[in-house]
Write an enzyme that holds these catalytic residues in place. Structure first.
Site, mmCIF file in Angstrom:
data_model
loop_
_atom_site.group_PDB
_atom_site.id
_atom_site.type_symbol
_atom_site.label_atom_id
_atom_site.label_comp_id
_atom_site.label_asym_id
_atom_site.label_seq_id
_atom_site.Cartn_x
_atom_site.Cartn_y
_atom_site.Cartn_z
ATOM 1 N N ALA A 230 2.259 -15.473 -21.280
ATOM 2 C CA ALA A 230 2.869 -15.621 -22.608
ATOM 3 C C ALA A 230 4.283 -16.173 -22.479
ATOM 4 O O ALA A 230 4.947 -15.978 -21.462
ATOM 5 C CB ALA A 230 2.886 -14.277 -23.334
ATOM 6 N N ASP A 231 4.720 -16.840 -23.527
ATOM 7 C CA ASP A 231 6.089 -17.346 -23.585
ATOM 8 C C ASP A 231 6.548 -17.290 -25.033
ATOM 9 O O ASP A 231 5.769 -17.606 -25.941
ATOM 10 C CB ASP A 231 6.164 -18.781 -23.056
ATOM 11 C CG ASP A 231 7.599 -19.213 -22.823
ATOM 12 O OD1 ASP A 231 8.179 -18.794 -21.807
ATOM 13 O OD2 ASP A 231 8.157 -19.938 -23.679
ATOM 14 N N THR A 232 7.804 -16.882 -25.237
ATOM 15 C CA THR A 232 8.343 -16.730 -26.588
ATOM 16 C C THR A 232 9.632 -17.531 -26.724
ATOM 17 O O THR A 232 10.470 -17.505 -25.825
ATOM 18 C CB THR A 232 8.640 -15.246 -26.897
ATOM 19 O OG1 THR A 232 7.424 -14.495 -26.742
ATOM 20 C CG2 THR A 232 9.162 -15.044 -28.311
ATOM 21 N N LYS B 280 2.157 -20.401 -16.777
ATOM 22 C CA LYS B 280 2.284 -19.054 -16.200
ATOM 23 C C LYS B 280 0.914 -18.463 -15.849
ATOM 24 O O LYS B 280 0.710 -17.961 -14.742
ATOM 25 C CB LYS B 280 3.030 -18.124 -17.177
ATOM 26 C CG LYS B 280 4.493 -18.473 -17.351
ATOM 27 C CD LYS B 280 5.127 -17.607 -18.431
ATOM 28 C CE LYS B 280 6.584 -17.967 -18.644
ATOM 29 N NZ LYS B 280 7.210 -17.122 -19.675
ATOM 30 N N GLY C 62 3.513 -18.268 -27.423
ATOM 31 C CA GLY C 62 2.294 -18.907 -26.952
ATOM 32 C C GLY C 62 1.614 -17.972 -25.978
ATOM 33 O O GLY C 62 2.279 -17.280 -25.204
#
Length: 194
Positions: free
Chosen positions: A71-73, A50, A108
């Site tokens: 960010a990624d969750t 991203k 992340g």
């Protein structure tokens, strides 16, 4: 310094505003597939994709690129990643499996920036354990009726109506919401990006 958040999440926008007063939002739209299996590796890879996508898309006349945050969750239960539910039945299965148990949330974060004309980046992930109280079938059904579960990883939002079923958190609360701001602050400060 110019900052860009590579996410359209209103929750991430709100959290980032606690660190940075002014920033732009340019959501990443690229491929979200991953070759990784372990949850922390998955979120690190996706946050990298991203941030990299938006950083490399932005054209600036003076050649100075902004600081781009991606960010990624994900929610992980029994070593299985629970993404956004496909439908209400999928959401019901997720909530039913997690109620009365603990699960883990991973976020992340990747930050791309320019230093002395060179492209630099760093990536990290945070892990938070969430304890969900036992729920009746009626409580699960009533929660699903709110619609809150429809677009959330793991079929819930800790900051919403599901909060009444959370009976403990070990780690960073904001990580569960979608952006571990204390860690992000430390990492950016260390690199003189704030």
């Amino acid at each position: 310094m110019r900052y860009v958040l590579a996410s359209g999440s209103p929750r991430r926008k709100e959290l980032l505003s606690k660190l940075i007063k002014e920033f732009e939002i340019i959501p990443a739209v690229g491929d979200e597939s991953t070759t990784k299996v372990r949850p922390f590796e998955v979120v690190e890879e996706l946050s990298f994709k991203k941030a990299s996508e938006i950083f490399h898309k932005i054209f600036t006349e003076d050649g100075a690129k902004p600081v781009v945050i991606g960010a990624d969750t994900v929610v992980s239960y029994n070593y299985k990643i629970l993404g956004k539910p496909k439908d209400r039945e999928d959401a019901r299965k997720m909530i039913s499996s997690m109620q009365g148990n603990e699960h883990t949330v991973y976020t992340g974060v990747t930050v791309f920036y320019q230093k002395d004309g060179k492209v630099e980046h760093f990536t990290f992930s945070e892990e938070t354990i969430v304890y969900v109280t036992s729920m009746t079938d009626e409580e699960i059904a009533a929660y699903l009726e709110t619609g809150e579960a429809d677009d959330k990883a793991g079929a819930y939002g800790v900051q919403g109506q599901f909060g009444k079923f959370i009976n403990g958190i070990r780690g960073d609360y904001f990580n569960v919401v979608g952006l571990p701001i204390a860690r992000l602050y430390r990492e950016m400060k260390k690199r003189s990006l704030l």
